[in-house]
Design a protein around this motif. Structure first.
Motif, PDB file in Angstrom:
ATOM      1  N   LEU A  67       0.812  -1.215   0.000  1.00 45.34           N
ATOM      2  CA  LEU A  67       0.000   0.000   0.000  1.00 45.34           C
ATOM      3  C   LEU A  67       0.847   1.268   0.000  1.00 45.34           C
ATOM      4  O   LEU A  67       0.505   2.255  -0.632  1.00 45.34           O
ATOM      5  CB  LEU A  67      -0.923   0.030   1.225  1.00 45.34           C
ATOM      6  CG  LEU A  67      -2.188  -0.800   1.160  1.00 45.34           C
ATOM      7  CD1 LEU A  67      -2.928  -0.716   2.482  1.00 45.34           C
ATOM      8  CD2 LEU A  67      -3.082  -0.359   0.027  1.00 45.34           C
ATOM      9  N   ASP A  77      -6.577   2.658  -3.358  1.00 45.18           N
ATOM     10  CA  ASP A  77      -7.544   1.570  -3.271  1.00 45.18           C
ATOM     11  C   ASP A  77      -6.816   0.287  -2.882  1.00 45.18           C
ATOM     12  O   ASP A  77      -5.603   0.259  -2.745  1.00 45.18           O
ATOM     13  CB  ASP A  77      -8.328   1.398  -4.571  1.00 45.18           C
ATOM     14  CG  ASP A  77      -7.444   1.046  -5.754  1.00 45.18           C
ATOM     15  OD1 ASP A  77      -6.231   0.872  -5.578  1.00 45.18           O
ATOM     16  OD2 ASP A  77      -7.992   0.949  -6.872  1.00 45.18           O
ATOM     17  N   CYS A  78      -7.583  -0.780  -2.711  1.00 45.71           N
ATOM     18  CA  CYS A  78      -7.029  -2.050  -2.230  1.00 45.71           C
ATOM     19  C   CYS A  78      -6.471  -2.929  -3.338  1.00 45.71           C
ATOM     20  O   CYS A  78      -6.048  -4.056  -3.071  1.00 45.71           O
ATOM     21  CB  CYS A  78      -8.099  -2.824  -1.462  1.00 45.71           C
ATOM     22  SG  CYS A  78      -8.436  -2.167   0.172  1.00 45.71           S
ATOM     23  N   VAL A  81      -3.004  -4.663  -2.955  1.00 48.73           N
ATOM     24  CA  VAL A  81      -2.810  -5.728  -1.967  1.00 48.73           C
ATOM     25  C   VAL A  81      -3.356  -7.037  -2.516  1.00 48.73           C
ATOM     26  O   VAL A  81      -4.505  -7.106  -2.946  1.00 48.73           O
ATOM     27  CB  VAL A  81      -3.506  -5.383  -0.634  1.00 48.73           C
ATOM     28  CG1 VAL A  81      -3.334  -6.496   0.371  1.00 48.73           C
ATOM     29  CG2 VAL A  81      -2.973  -4.076  -0.090  1.00 48.73           C
ATOM     30  N   CYS A 102      -8.008  -6.752   2.528  1.00 51.43           N
ATOM     31  CA  CYS A 102      -7.965  -5.297   2.596  1.00 51.43           C
ATOM     32  C   CYS A 102      -9.378  -4.753   2.467  1.00 51.43           C
ATOM     33  O   CYS A 102     -10.168  -5.246   1.657  1.00 51.43           O
ATOM     34  CB  CYS A 102      -7.073  -4.748   1.475  1.00 51.43           C
ATOM     35  SG  CYS A 102      -6.933  -2.957   1.441  1.00 51.43           S
ATOM     36  N   ASN A 103      -9.681  -3.764   3.273  1.00 49.31           N
ATOM     37  CA  ASN A 103     -10.974  -3.097   3.213  1.00 49.31           C
ATOM     38  C   ASN A 103     -10.712  -1.592   3.231  1.00 49.31           C
ATOM     39  O   ASN A 103      -9.915  -1.106   4.029  1.00 49.31           O
ATOM     40  CB  ASN A 103     -11.842  -3.513   4.398  1.00 49.31           C
ATOM     41  CG  ASN A 103     -13.240  -2.974   4.299  1.00 49.31           C
ATOM     42  OD1 ASN A 103     -13.722  -2.665   3.215  1.00 49.31           O
ATOM     43  ND2 ASN A 103     -13.898  -2.851   5.435  1.00 49.31           N
ATOM     44  N   LEU A 104     -11.354  -0.856   2.342  1.00 53.52           N
ATOM     45  CA  LEU A 104     -11.140   0.583   2.217  1.00 53.52           C
ATOM     46  C   LEU A 104     -12.409   1.338   2.565  1.00 53.52           C
ATOM     47  O   LEU A 104     -13.497   0.991   2.099  1.00 53.52           O
ATOM     48  CB  LEU A 104     -10.711   0.937   0.790  1.00 53.52           C
ATOM     49  CG  LEU A 104     -10.628   2.421   0.441  1.00 53.52           C
ATOM     50  CD1 LEU A 104      -9.560   3.117   1.265  1.00 53.52           C
ATOM     51  CD2 LEU A 104     -10.372   2.590  -1.041  1.00 53.52           C
ATOM     52  N   PHE A 117      -7.584   2.366   5.361  1.00 56.73           N
ATOM     53  CA  PHE A 117      -7.435   0.960   5.002  1.00 56.73           C
ATOM     54  C   PHE A 117      -7.468   0.114   6.269  1.00 56.73           C
ATOM     55  O   PHE A 117      -6.855   0.473   7.275  1.00 56.73           O
ATOM     56  CB  PHE A 117      -6.097   0.714   4.291  1.00 56.73           C
ATOM     57  CG  PHE A 117      -5.969   1.411   2.972  1.00 56.73           C
ATOM     58  CD1 PHE A 117      -6.472   0.823   1.826  1.00 56.73           C
ATOM     59  CD2 PHE A 117      -5.350   2.642   2.873  1.00 56.73           C
ATOM     60  CE1 PHE A 117      -6.351   1.455   0.600  1.00 56.73           C
ATOM     61  CE2 PHE A 117      -5.224   3.285   1.661  1.00 56.73           C
ATOM     62  CZ  PHE A 117      -5.730   2.692   0.513  1.00 56.73           C
ATOM     63  N   LEU A 119      -6.364  -3.602   7.084  1.00 55.54           N
ATOM     64  CA  LEU A 119      -5.676  -4.793   6.569  1.00 55.54           C
ATOM     65  C   LEU A 119      -5.788  -5.908   7.589  1.00 55.54           C
ATOM     66  O   LEU A 119      -5.529  -5.698   8.780  1.00 55.54           O
ATOM     67  CB  LEU A 119      -4.204  -4.489   6.307  1.00 55.54           C
ATOM     68  CG  LEU A 119      -3.909  -3.391   5.294  1.00 55.54           C
ATOM     69  CD1 LEU A 119      -2.445  -3.023   5.313  1.00 55.54           C
ATOM     70  CD2 LEU A 119      -4.322  -3.855   3.919  1.00 55.54           C
TER      71      LEU A 119
END
Length: 154
Positions: A67, A77-78, A81, A102-104, A117, A119
């Motif tokens: 990232l 953005d993810c 990853v 990964c979540n944004l 983010f 993770l």
């Protein structure tokens, strides 16, 4: 005559006391062996749990490096990853597999866009014969640890 009579009545009591003492010693020995075996199992679980935790930390570090690459610009953005991280071929990582998520969350606040983010790194370390079938063996040791890291880009 009363002396001889007393000796004949007490002649078998030493045998009963001896058998009782041997039985008690056997039970105590068996309990001590069981306690030592449980302590050995607990040490193994502690070592493998630590290995799994450190592997999960390494997966989270690798995701953070994807990232926020050194010398590069931060991701927005993810997509940078991956879903898994392959650890190096080192003895500390043997038997471990690491999955990364990964979540944004993007927030607009006072005209500024913030990217946060989350993770997650999940490490599963196993030893022995862990076939995954319903008839599992007692030679399997599997430990799972998860690490979650949050990072924000302004």
């Amino acid at each position: 005559m009363s002396r001889n009579f007393m000796r004949s009545r007490q002649s078998g009591s030493a045998l009963v006391v001896g058998i009782f003492i041997i039985t008690v010693m056997f039970v105590l020995t068996a309990a001590l062996i069981r306690v030592l075996g449980d302590a050995d199992d607990n040490v193994n679980l502690e070592v493998w749990g630590t290995r799994a935790l450190l592997a999960a930390n390494s997966g989270a570090d690798a995701a953070l490096a994807q990232l926020f690459p050194p010398g590069g610009s931060a991701a927005t953005d993810c997509s940078a990853v991956g879903t898994s991280w392959t650890p190096p071929n080192q003895p500390g990582f043997s038997g471990c597999s690491i999955s990364v998520g990964c979540n944004l969350i993007t927030v607009n606040f006072n005209g500024d866009t913030l990217h946060q983010f989350t993770l997650s790194s999940n490490a599963v370390c196993e030893a022995g014969q862990c076939s995954g079938g319903a008839g599992g063996t007692s030679n399997c040791l599997r430990v799972n640890r998860m690490v979650e890291v949050q990072a924000r880009v302004d």
